[in-house]
Design an enzyme around this catalytic site. Structure first.
Site, short mmCIF file in Angstrom:
data_model
loop_
_atom_site.label_atom_id
_atom_site.label_comp_id
_atom_site.label_asym_id
_atom_site.label_seq_id
_atom_site.Cartn_x
_atom_site.Cartn_y
_atom_site.Cartn_z
N CYS A 83 11.82 -5.81 -6.02
CA CYS A 83 11.05 -4.67 -6.40
C CYS A 83 11.81 -3.70 -7.33
CB CYS A 83 10.58 -3.95 -5.16
SG CYS A 83 9.13 -3.00 -5.45
N ARG A 130 9.50 2.26 -4.01
CA ARG A 130 8.77 1.07 -4.43
C ARG A 130 8.54 0.10 -3.28
NH1 ARG A 130 9.25 0.60 -10.28
NH2 ARG A 130 9.02 -1.65 -10.20
N TRP A 145 11.65 -7.08 -2.41
CA TRP A 145 10.42 -7.20 -1.61
C TRP A 145 10.10 -8.69 -1.58
CZ3 TRP A 145 5.27 -8.76 -2.56
CH2 TRP A 145 4.32 -8.33 -1.62
N ASN A 147 13.09 -9.29 -10.80
CA ASN A 147 11.76 -8.91 -10.32
C ASN A 147 10.74 -9.88 -10.90
OD1 ASN A 147 12.69 -6.74 -8.91
ND2 ASN A 147 12.00 -5.20 -10.38
N GLY A 148 9.74 -10.23 -10.11
CA GLY A 148 8.71 -11.14 -10.59
C GLY A 148 8.72 -12.44 -9.82
N GLU A 206 -11.11 5.10 0.47
CA GLU A 206 -9.75 5.57 0.20
C GLU A 206 -9.12 6.20 1.43
OE1 GLU A 206 -6.20 6.65 -1.80
OE2 GLU A 206 -7.68 5.05 -2.01
N LYS A 233 -5.65 4.87 3.23
CA LYS A 233 -4.48 5.71 3.48
C LYS A 233 -4.03 5.57 4.93
CE LYS A 233 -3.33 6.24 0.26
NZ LYS A 233 -4.21 5.73 -0.75
N GLU A 252 -2.50 2.09 5.59
CA GLU A 252 -1.25 1.89 4.87
C GLU A 252 -0.06 2.49 5.60
OE1 GLU A 252 -1.92 1.74 0.08
OE2 GLU A 252 -2.29 3.65 1.06
N HIS A 309 -25.68 -2.17 10.10
CA HIS A 309 -25.71 -3.58 9.76
C HIS A 309 -24.40 -4.26 10.16
CE1 HIS A 309 -29.51 -3.30 7.61
NE2 HIS A 309 -29.06 -2.17 7.07
N LYS A 341 5.32 0.00 -4.32
CA LYS A 341 4.65 0.97 -5.17
C LYS A 341 4.10 0.34 -6.44
CE LYS A 341 3.38 5.18 -6.10
NZ LYS A 341 2.31 5.77 -5.29
#
Length: 614
Positions: free
Chosen positions: A2, A27, A75, A101-102, A487, A491, A494, A510, A609
Site C-alpha cells: 500500500c 492507507r 496490504w 504496490n500493485g 453511506e 461508515k 468500516e 420487502h 485508503k
C-alpha cells in the site's frame, strides 16, 4: 500495495523512511519493512508483521545506517500477512531489493520459469517474482540494473509502482510506475519517493508525478532522469505541491477521522470558494465554461465510482436528473469495466475518486475514452492519475483525508456534483431563475449549518454508548436520503465492524423487516420533506416490531420525536441539500460507536485508503 517511501541524499535515510511510513499509515496495511545500503556497501533488509511501531522495535538492535533506502507498508494480496511476505524483497543473491504496490498478474508463469532455472523463492508474493526476474536478466544477459528493469517490466502484466536498490550501485534508486501512483520529490542534492506526497511535504514542495510507463533514474549528485520502457528520455514536469504539514497532523484531535469530520464546514467553504458567488447568486465552474459544448450535447451521463464515491454518485444522479433533465446512470466501476457496456460519443462519463488512483475507476475511464465518451473527473488528490486521464473535471479541494473511512471527501464530492448540476442547468435553461438563486443561497449556508450539527458531538457520543452492544444496524432513507443511509451504514461497518445495511425505507417490508426486533437499532433519516408521511409510516412499522429507532428529524419536529427512541434534530434546508447535513451525525455515530468498542478508527482492519488493485 500500500505505501512506498524512498530516500537518497546525504542524511541518514532510516529516520526519514520511518517517518514517511507513519505518514502513510492512513492507507491501511498489515506489515512494514525497510531496505538500506550502509557505508560499507551492505544491503540490509528488515521487515515485520504488524504496524510501523513493530518494525521500529525490531530494528532497535540492527544496523540502520546509510543514506540510501526504500521502505514499504504492505496490504496483503498474494500471500498471508507475515514477515516473510512483507516488503522489501531480496533477490536470490541479496544484491537487489524491491518494494512494490500493485499486482503482477502473470507472476505464476514467470515464477514457474524461474524455478525451472533453479532460482529459489523465499515468499508467496508476486513481488518477489519481479526482483528475481530483474536479477536473472542482469546475470544471464549481462545488463545493467536500468536495462534489466526495463526488460523485466516489458514481460510483466499488471499494475505496479516499484523502487529497486542494487548494492553494486549504492548511489542509485530505480523507480517505475504503471497504474499505481508514484511521486519523486526533488530536494537540495537529495531525492524522496512516495506513493503520494504526504511523506515528502516535510522536506520539499517540488515534485514530479510519474506517468504510466515512466521509469525514474535517481542518482546521487545528478539531475533526476525519467525514461520510458524503451529508454527514451522524457521531459520532466516539476510541480509545486500546495500541502502543508499541519494538514496531515491531528491538530489536537484524538483521531484523524474526528478532525476531518470537524473540518467539513471549512472544507466545503474552500470547495465553493471562487465557484459560488452568493452576492450575484451564481455558480461558475471553469470546466463547464471551457467544455460547455461537449457537456451540453450529452444525451446521457454515466457516473463511475467505488465505495463512498459511488454513494456520492447516487446523489449526483438525482441532482443532475432533477435540475438538468439529463438521464444519468450510476455504475460500480468494478462492474462497468467488465460487462461490455454500451458507451458512445454522445455520453459524458463522470469518474469520482477521492484518491484519483482507484484502479477500477481508472480502468473504467480508459474504457470510456476508447469508446469516444467525454470524461469528467471529480477528485481530491491534485496531480493523481484520474485527473490526468480525463478531459476535464473539478477538484473538491477539501485537503488531504488521512482517516481511511472517508468523511469530508464525501461531502466535497456531493458539493461539486451539485455545483456541476447547477452550472449545467443554468446553461441548458432547465431551471427556474428563482429556484436557481434559492439553491445557490442555501448551498452557501451549508457550512454554518454543519457547524451547528457538530455542536451535538457530545450528545451523539453519549447516545453511541447505548448501541455498542448491537451486532446489526439498519439505515433507512428515501429520495436524496437513501444514499445517505447507504453511506451511514458503510461508515459504521468500516470502523466498528458491526454489520450494517442501508435500504430505501419503502423497501424495508420487502425483506429487512424480518430482521427487526428489540435488539435491532434502526437509523431513519426522517426530515420534513415531500416523503415525510411515508417515512413516518415506516417508523411506525419498526416500532410495532419493537425495533429501536434513531431518527434524524427536522428541527422542531414533534411527531416522530414522540415515537422514536432517540432523535437528532437537523437544521432546515432544501431537500436537495439535506445529504450534506444529514451525513454529519451518521459519521459521528459511527465514530463514537467504534471508539466505545476500542477499535482503531483511523486504520480499520483489511481496508486501504487508496485502492490501487482490483
Amino acid at each position: 500495495m500500500c505505501g512506498i517511501v524512498g530516500y537518497i541524499g546525504k542524511r541518514e535515510a532510516y529516520p526519514i523512511l520511518i517517518k514517511g511510513l507513519k505518514r502513510l499509515e492512513y492507507r491501511g496495511y498489515d506489515s512494514a519493512g525497510v531496505a538500506l545500503i550502509n557505508a560499507g556497501g551492505m544491503l540490509n533488509v528488515y521487515k515485520e508483521k504488524g504496524k510501523v511501531a513493530e518494525l521500529e522495535r525490531y530494528c532497535q538492535e540492527k544496523d540502520v545506517s546509510g543514506s540510501v533506502g526504500i521502505a514499504h507498508t504492505r496490504w496483503a494480496t498474494h500471500g498471508e500477512p507475515s514477515s516473510r511476505n512483507a516488503h522489501p524483497h531480496y533477490s536470490e543473491s541479496k544484491n537487489l531489493a524491491i518494494i512494490h504496490n500493485g499486482i503482477i498478474e502473470n507472476y505464476a508463469e514467470i515464477k514457474r520459469n524461474l524455478m525451472a532455472k533453479g532460482i529459489a523463492f523465499r515468499s508467496d508474493t508476486d513481488t518477489e517474482v519481479l526482483v528475481q526476474l530483474i536479477e536473472y536478466i542482469m546475470s544471464k544477459k549481462h545488463f545493467d540494473i536500468l536495462s534489466a528493469v526495463q526488460i523485466a517490466l516489458h514481460q510483466v502484466i499488471g499494475a505496479y509502482a516499484i523502487a529497486v536498490l542494487d548494492k553494486n550501485n549504492p548511489n542509485q534508486i530505480i523507480a517505475a510506475r504503471k497504474q499505481s501512483p508514484l511521486v519523486v520529490g526533488i530536494g537540495d542534492d537529495e531525492f524522496f519517493i512516495g506513493s503520494d506526497a504526504t511523506p515528502i511535504v516535510e522536506y520539499t514542495d517540488k515534485v514530479v508525478y510519474l506517468e504510466d510507463g515512466n521509469i525514474a533514474v535517481i542518482r546521487l549528485g545528478e539531475e533526476l532522469k525519467v525514461v520510458n520502457i524503451l529508454n527514451r528520455e522524457l521531459n520532466l514536469h516539476v510541480q509545486t505541491i500546495d500541502l502543508n504539514l499541519g494538514q496531515i497532523e491531528k491538530g489536537g484531535y484524538p483521531h484523524f477521522m474526528l478532525k476531518e469530520i470537524f473540518e467539513q464546514p471549512e472544507c466545503l467553504t474552500n470547495c465553493m470558494r471562487g465557484r459560488v458567488n452568493v452576492d450575484i447568486d451564481n455558480v461558475t465552474l471553469s470546466a463547464v465554461i471551457d467544455y460547455k459544448e461537449q457537456l451540453l450535447k450529452a444525451k446521457r451521463i454515466i457516473i463511475v465510482a467505488c465505495g463512498t464515491s459511488w454513494h456520492a454518485g447516487l446523489i449526483g444522479k438525482q441532482l443532475i436528473e432533477s435540475l438538468c433533465r439529463i438521464p444519468v446512470e450510476v455504475e460500480y466501476a468494478s462492474e462497468f469495466r467488465y460487462r461490455n457496456p454500451v458507451v458512445t460519443s454522445d455520453d459524458v462519463v463522470i469518474a469520482i475518486s477521492q484518491s484519483g488512483e482507484t484502479a477500477d475507476t481508472l480502468a473504467a475511464v480508459e474504457l470510456a475514452k476508447r469508446n469516444g465518451a467525454f470524461i469528467y473527473g471529480i477528485c481530491n488528490a491534485i496531480g493523481s492519475s484520474i485527473p490526468r486521464a480525463t478531459n476535464t473535471g473539478s477538484y473538491i479541494h477539501v485537503g488531504p483525508e488521512i482517516g481511511v473511512a472517508s468523511t469530508k471527501a464525501f461531502t466535497g464530492q456531493v458539493t461539486v456534483l451539485l455545483m456541476l448540476a447547477l452550472a449545467l442547468a443554468k446553461e441548458k435553461h432547465t431551471i427556474d431563475g428563482a429556484e436557481y438563486k434559492n439553491i445557490v443561497r442555501c448551498l452557501w449556508e451549508i457550512p454554518s449549518k454543519m457547524s451547528e450539527i457538530l455542536k451535538l458531538n457530545n450528545r451523539i457520543a453519549d447516545l453511541s454508548r447505548t448501541f455498542t452492544y448491537a451486532r446489526n444496524f439498519l439505515y433507512l432513507g428515501r429520495g436524496y436520503s437513501y444514499p445517505v443511509a447507504l453511506e451511514g451504514a458503510l461508515k459504521l461497518k468500516e470502523i466498528s465492524y458491526i454489520h450494517a445495511e442501508g435500504y430505501p425505507a419503502a423497501e424495508m417490508k420487502h425483506g429487512p423487516i424480518a430482521l427487526i426486533d428489540s435488539d435491532m437499532p434502526v437509523v431513519v433519516i426522517a426530515t420534513h420533506n415531500g416523503m415525510y408521511e411515508k417515512v413516518l409510516s415506516n417508523i411506525q412499522e419498526i416500532k410495532a416490531r419493537q425495533g429501536k429507532v434513531i431518527a434524524l428529524v427536522s428541527k422542531g419536529d414533534d411527531t416522530i420525536s414522540r415515537i422514536a427512541d432517540e432523535v437528532i434534530e437537523l437544521p432546515d434546508t432544501l431537500e436537495c441539500l439535506e445529504p450534506l447535513i444529514a451525513t454529519i451525525p451518521l459519521q459521528l455515530l459511527a465514530y463514537h460507536v467504534a471508539v466505545c468498542k476500542g477499535m482503531n478508527v483511523d486504520q480499520p482492519r483489511n481496508l486501504a485508503k487508496s485502492v490501487t488493485v482490483e
